[in-house]
Design an enzyme around this catalytic site. Structure first.
Site, PDB file in Angstrom:
ATOM      1  N   PHE A 130       0.885  -1.182   0.000  1.00 34.58           N
ATOM      2  CA  PHE A 130       0.000   0.000   0.000  1.00 34.58           C
ATOM      3  C   PHE A 130       0.910   1.216   0.000  1.00 34.58           C
ATOM      4  CE2 PHE A 130      -2.249   3.165   2.702  1.00 34.58           C
ATOM      5  CZ  PHE A 130      -3.502   3.198   2.115  1.00 34.58           C
ATOM      6  N   ALA A 131       0.911   1.985  -1.104  1.00 36.16           N
ATOM      7  CA  ALA A 131       1.901   3.061  -1.238  1.00 36.16           C
ATOM      8  C   ALA A 131       1.224   4.422  -1.252  1.00 36.16           C
ATOM      9  CB  ALA A 131       2.726   2.844  -2.503  1.00 36.16           C
ATOM     10  N   GLU A 134       4.643   9.833   1.439  1.00 30.12           N
ATOM     11  CA  GLU A 134       5.771  10.416   0.683  1.00 30.12           C
ATOM     12  C   GLU A 134       6.657  11.171   1.668  1.00 30.12           C
ATOM     13  OE1 GLU A 134       4.248  12.797  -2.538  1.00 30.12           O
ATOM     14  OE2 GLU A 134       3.111  11.103  -3.362  1.00 30.12           O
ATOM     15  N   ILE A 164       7.298   2.355   2.610  1.00 27.22           N
ATOM     16  CA  ILE A 164       6.330   1.402   2.068  1.00 27.22           C
ATOM     17  C   ILE A 164       6.662  -0.024   2.538  1.00 27.22           C
ATOM     18  CG2 ILE A 164       5.187   0.568  -0.028  1.00 27.22           C
ATOM     19  CD1 ILE A 164       4.822   3.644   0.807  1.00 27.22           C
ATOM     20  N   GLN A 284       3.928  -6.030  46.937  1.00 30.36           N
ATOM     21  CA  GLN A 284       2.713  -5.319  46.521  1.00 30.36           C
ATOM     22  C   GLN A 284       2.984  -4.369  45.351  1.00 30.36           C
ATOM     23  OE1 GLN A 284       0.955  -3.606  50.053  1.00 30.36           O
ATOM     24  NE2 GLN A 284      -0.162  -5.484  50.460  1.00 30.36           N
ATOM     25  N   GLN A 341      10.678  -3.814  32.633  1.00 34.09           N
ATOM     26  CA  GLN A 341      11.121  -3.463  33.989  1.00 34.09           C
ATOM     27  C   GLN A 341      11.098  -4.695  34.905  1.00 34.09           C
ATOM     28  OE1 GLN A 341      12.241  -0.493  34.205  1.00 34.09           O
ATOM     29  NE2 GLN A 341      12.632  -0.212  36.392  1.00 34.09           N
ATOM     30  N   GLU A 368      -0.407   4.611  10.137  1.00 32.03           N
ATOM     31  CA  GLU A 368      -1.877   4.629   9.963  1.00 32.03           C
ATOM     32  C   GLU A 368      -2.523   5.689  10.853  1.00 32.03           C
ATOM     33  OE1 GLU A 368      -3.990   1.010   9.227  1.00 32.03           O
ATOM     34  OE2 GLU A 368      -2.120  -0.036   8.738  1.00 32.03           O
TER      35      GLU A 368
HETATM   36  C1  LIG Z   1       7.287   1.006  10.211  1.00 33.93           C
HETATM   37  C2  LIG Z   1       6.438   1.854   9.310  1.00 33.93           C
HETATM   38  C3  LIG Z   1       5.693   1.280   8.283  1.00 33.93           C
HETATM   39  C4  LIG Z   1       4.942   2.068   7.419  1.00 33.93           C
HETATM   40  N1  LIG Z   1       4.265   1.468   6.371  1.00 33.93           N
HETATM   41  C5  LIG Z   1       3.621   2.267   5.473  1.00 33.93           C
HETATM   42  C6  LIG Z   1       2.990   1.682   4.306  1.00 33.93           C
HETATM   43  O1  LIG Z   1       3.002   0.467   4.103  1.00 33.93           O
HETATM   44  N2  LIG Z   1       2.411   2.510   3.402  1.00 33.93           N
HETATM   45  C7  LIG Z   1       2.376   3.868   3.572  1.00 33.93           C
HETATM   46  O2  LIG Z   1       1.829   4.558   2.725  1.00 33.93           O
HETATM   47  N3  LIG Z   1       2.956   4.439   4.676  1.00 33.93           N
HETATM   48  C8  LIG Z   1       3.568   3.670   5.618  1.00 33.93           C
HETATM   49  N4  LIG Z   1       4.166   4.254   6.732  1.00 33.93           N
HETATM   50  C9  LIG Z   1       4.160   5.711   6.849  1.00 33.93           C
HETATM   51  C10 LIG Z   1       3.324   6.225   8.001  1.00 33.93           C
HETATM   52  O3  LIG Z   1       1.965   6.129   7.689  1.00 33.93           O
HETATM   53  C11 LIG Z   1       3.809   7.651   8.299  1.00 33.93           C
HETATM   54  O4  LIG Z   1       5.087   7.527   8.910  1.00 33.93           O
HETATM   55  C12 LIG Z   1       2.863   8.386   9.214  1.00 33.93           C
HETATM   56  O5  LIG Z   1       1.678   8.708   8.522  1.00 33.93           O
HETATM   57  C13 LIG Z   1       3.501   9.683   9.750  1.00 33.93           C
HETATM   58  O6  LIG Z   1       4.032  10.441   8.717  1.00 33.93           O
HETATM   59  P1  LIG Z   1       5.530  11.007   8.829  1.00 33.93           P
HETATM   60  O7  LIG Z   1       6.438   9.884   9.166  1.00 33.93           O
HETATM   61  O8  LIG Z   1       5.801  11.790   7.605  1.00 33.93           O
HETATM   62  O9  LIG Z   1       5.495  11.958  10.093  1.00 33.93           O
HETATM   63  P2  LIG Z   1       4.959  13.450  10.123  1.00 33.93           P
HETATM   64  O10 LIG Z   1       3.748  13.591   9.297  1.00 33.93           O
HETATM   65  O11 LIG Z   1       6.105  14.361   9.868  1.00 33.93           O
HETATM   66  O12 LIG Z   1       4.534  13.561  11.642  1.00 33.93           O
HETATM   67  C14 LIG Z   1       5.510  13.610  12.693  1.00 33.93           C
HETATM   68  C15 LIG Z   1       4.809  13.675  14.020  1.00 33.93           C
HETATM   69  O13 LIG Z   1       4.056  14.874  14.088  1.00 33.93           O
HETATM   70  C16 LIG Z   1       2.996  14.674  14.993  1.00 33.93           C
HETATM   71  N5  LIG Z   1       1.759  15.175  14.372  1.00 33.93           N
HETATM   72  C17 LIG Z   1       1.181  14.775  13.213  1.00 33.93           C
HETATM   73  N6  LIG Z   1       0.077  15.487  12.977  1.00 33.93           N
HETATM   74  C18 LIG Z   1      -0.050  16.359  14.010  1.00 33.93           C
HETATM   75  C19 LIG Z   1      -0.986  17.381  14.340  1.00 33.93           C
HETATM   76  N7  LIG Z   1      -2.022  17.619  13.529  1.00 33.93           N
HETATM   77  N8  LIG Z   1      -0.814  18.081  15.488  1.00 33.93           N
HETATM   78  C20 LIG Z   1       0.253  17.853  16.287  1.00 33.93           C
HETATM   79  N9  LIG Z   1       1.169  16.893  16.027  1.00 33.93           N
HETATM   80  C21 LIG Z   1       1.026  16.179  14.903  1.00 33.93           C
HETATM   81  C22 LIG Z   1       2.914  13.191  15.313  1.00 33.93           C
HETATM   82  O14 LIG Z   1       3.492  12.952  16.592  1.00 33.93           O
HETATM   83  C23 LIG Z   1       3.780  12.583  14.252  1.00 33.93           C
HETATM   84  O15 LIG Z   1       4.382  11.374  14.679  1.00 33.93           O
HETATM   85  C24 LIG Z   1       4.902   3.464   7.615  1.00 33.93           C
HETATM   86  C25 LIG Z   1       5.637   4.039   8.660  1.00 33.93           C
HETATM   87  C26 LIG Z   1       6.390   3.257   9.500  1.00 33.93           C
HETATM   88  C27 LIG Z   1       7.178   3.930  10.597  1.00 33.93           C
END
Ligand SMILES: Cc1cc2nc3c(=O)[nH]c(=O)nc-3n(C[C@H](O)[C@H](O)[C@H](O)COP(=O)(O)OP(=O)(O)OC[C@H]3O[C@@H](n4cnc5c(N)ncnc54)[C@H](O)[C@@H]3O)c2cc1C
Length: 388
Positions: A130-131, A134, A164, A284, A341, A368
């Site tokens: 699922f891509a 970006e 991805i 406890q 822990q 997600e």
């Molecule tokens: C192990 C892994 C597997 C993944 N697999 C897939 C996949 O198969 N397909 C795919 O399409 N994507 C995948 N992803 C991507 C994932 O969905 C994104 O990493 C996620 O949506 C967050 O986007 P970002 O990493 O760009 O973080 P950013 O968008 O930069 O966000 C960084 C942080 O900002 C904070 N934040 C976000 N929004 C807000 C807000 N409105 N207010 C305040 N704080 C906020 C949160 O703490 C967040 O963690 C995967 C990610 C990981 C780590």
């Protein structure tokens, strides 16, 4: 603490109970604690095993297309992920990605697309991805820039995707790209891109704390026939959100599985570790810790299966799924930390079950929809009632 005790809850039918009990026995025998350096080979093998044993029939919709039922059953998906996660993080990953990667086809694919891919996904013969994300569009996914220019009966994809899962081992990717029918979220379409399509390449692999196949994808004048577009032009964002709506609750279930395993391990350690002339469990302070862990787990389980049950009744569960994901992933992190822990030094030894869980759980609070995104979803939904 019996990890199957909640099967008696009224959220489930007998078919759910039988399914979860059978999968538990299978997972204990076939995939317990599977891990190793070559995650690509392990994941390929797990997909094959899950397919051959019939479990993957539950991740695709449509009996005619190899599915176990005509519609996805959220409770089955959740029970499967909870059970697999309790035994093996990688097995849960392999199962979940077959569903997330093919979810758009189940929900919005043409009969030809379903016929070509869903039976192979269900048999574990084709690996799905699922891509959507970006480099500059993660939480703010509607900002995605990967372009899809329509050229006659083809779409031409140019751009990048990152994070991805299954990147590098998938046979096909459902790719969300900007096709510009309208501005913003209404100008995104979904395309099935086969791994051997010219112009598609793996731009790089990404190593993460709980290793699994993960990659950056690059598209350079990558021509995809419009027959491989999923849904109509401009419907991609809606399809992505519908797919995530199904699978978000299942992320909560996976977190629950990790937390239950941490609880099992922690209980066994507390009952067997002698110190100060008695057992760790006799203090406890330990009992309070165990009580908090168990209460966090039950709260998460109730929220998870409420959301799953409500979705299976055909109700909108945007708020309930967000609550489940928020509570279960954050709660599991606390439960697992508490288990580490309890183990003391052993808890941080590489490869120990609780050390692996400590790494496994972390990204579930990010992908997600990060926890903060879930909070916003819940807050907005509550405020809707005030007319805002
Ligand atoms: C192990 C892994 C597997 C993944 N697999 C897939 C996949 O198969 N397909 C795919 O399409 N994507 C995948 N992803 C991507 C994932 O969905 C994104 O990493 C996620 O949506 C967050 O986007 P970002 O990493 O760009 O973080 P950013 O968008 O930069 O966000 C960084 C942080 O900002 C904070 N934040 C976000 N929004 C807000 C807000 N409105 N207010 C305040 N704080 C906020 C949160 O703490 C967040 O963690 C995967 C990610 C990981 C780590």
């Amino acid at each position: 603490m019996n990890p199957l005790e909640h099967l008696r809850w009224p959220f489930f039918d007998d078919r759910h109970r039988e399914f979860a009990a059978a999968l538990d026995i299978w997972a204990q025998r076939e995939v317990r604690d599977v891990h190793g350096a070559d995650v690509d080979a392990l994941c390929r093998q797990l997909v094959r095993q899950l397919g051959e044993a019939g479990w993957l029939r539950h991740v695709v919709g449509g009996i005619a297309f190899g599915g176990a039922a005509d519609a996805l059953d959220t409770r089955m998906l959740c029970l499967a992920r909870e059970t697999l996660a309790r035994h093996s993080g990688l097995a849960d990953f392999a199962f979940a990605m077959q569903g997330l990667g093919s979810g758009a086809i189940t929900l919005a694919g043409t009969p030809e697309q379903k016929t070509r891919w869903l039976p192979r996904v269900a048999r574990g013969e084709a690996i799905a991805a699922f891509a959507l994300s970006e480099p500059d569009a993660g939480s703010d996914v509607a900002a995605l820039q990967c372009a899809a220019h329509i050229d006659g009966d083809h779409a031409v994809l140019d751009g990048e995707k990152t994070w991805i899962s299954n990147g590098g081992i998938a046979d096909f990717y459902v790719v969300f790209a900007r096709s510009a029918e309208a501005a913003g979220a209404r100008g995104i379409s979904a395309f099935i891109v086969e791994a051997d399509t010219p112009g598609f390449e793996i731009a790089g692999r990404i190593d993460v704390i709980a290793p699994h196949p993960l990659a950056r994808l690059r598209f350079t004048h990558c021509r995809v026939p419009l027959t491989q577009r999923v849904g109509a032009g401009g419907e991609g964002f809606k399809i992505a959100m519908r797919t995530l709506d199904v699978f978000r609750t299942s992320v909560a279930a996976a977190a629950l599985g990790f937390a239950r395993r941490a609880m099992q391990e922690g209980l066994a350690r507390a009952a067997s570790r002698r110190m100060f002339g008695q057992m760790l469990a006799d203090f406890q302070l330990t009992q309070a810790r165990l009580a908090q862990m168990a209460t966090t787990i039950d709260s998460a389980a109730l929220l998870t299966y409420r959301a799953a049950w409500q979705r299976d009744q055909g109700e909108n569960v945007t708020r309930q799924a967000a609550m489940a994901k928020l509570a279960a992933t954050e709660g599991a992190q606390q439960v697992i930390d508490a288990a580490v822990q309890l183990f003391g030094g052993l808890g941080v030894v590489s490869g120990h079950p609780v050390e692996r869980l400590y790494r496994e759980i972390r990204s579930l609070r990010i992908y997600e929809g990060a926890t903060e995104v879930q909070q916003l979803i819940i807050g907005r939904d509550l405020l809707k009632a005030t007319g805002r």
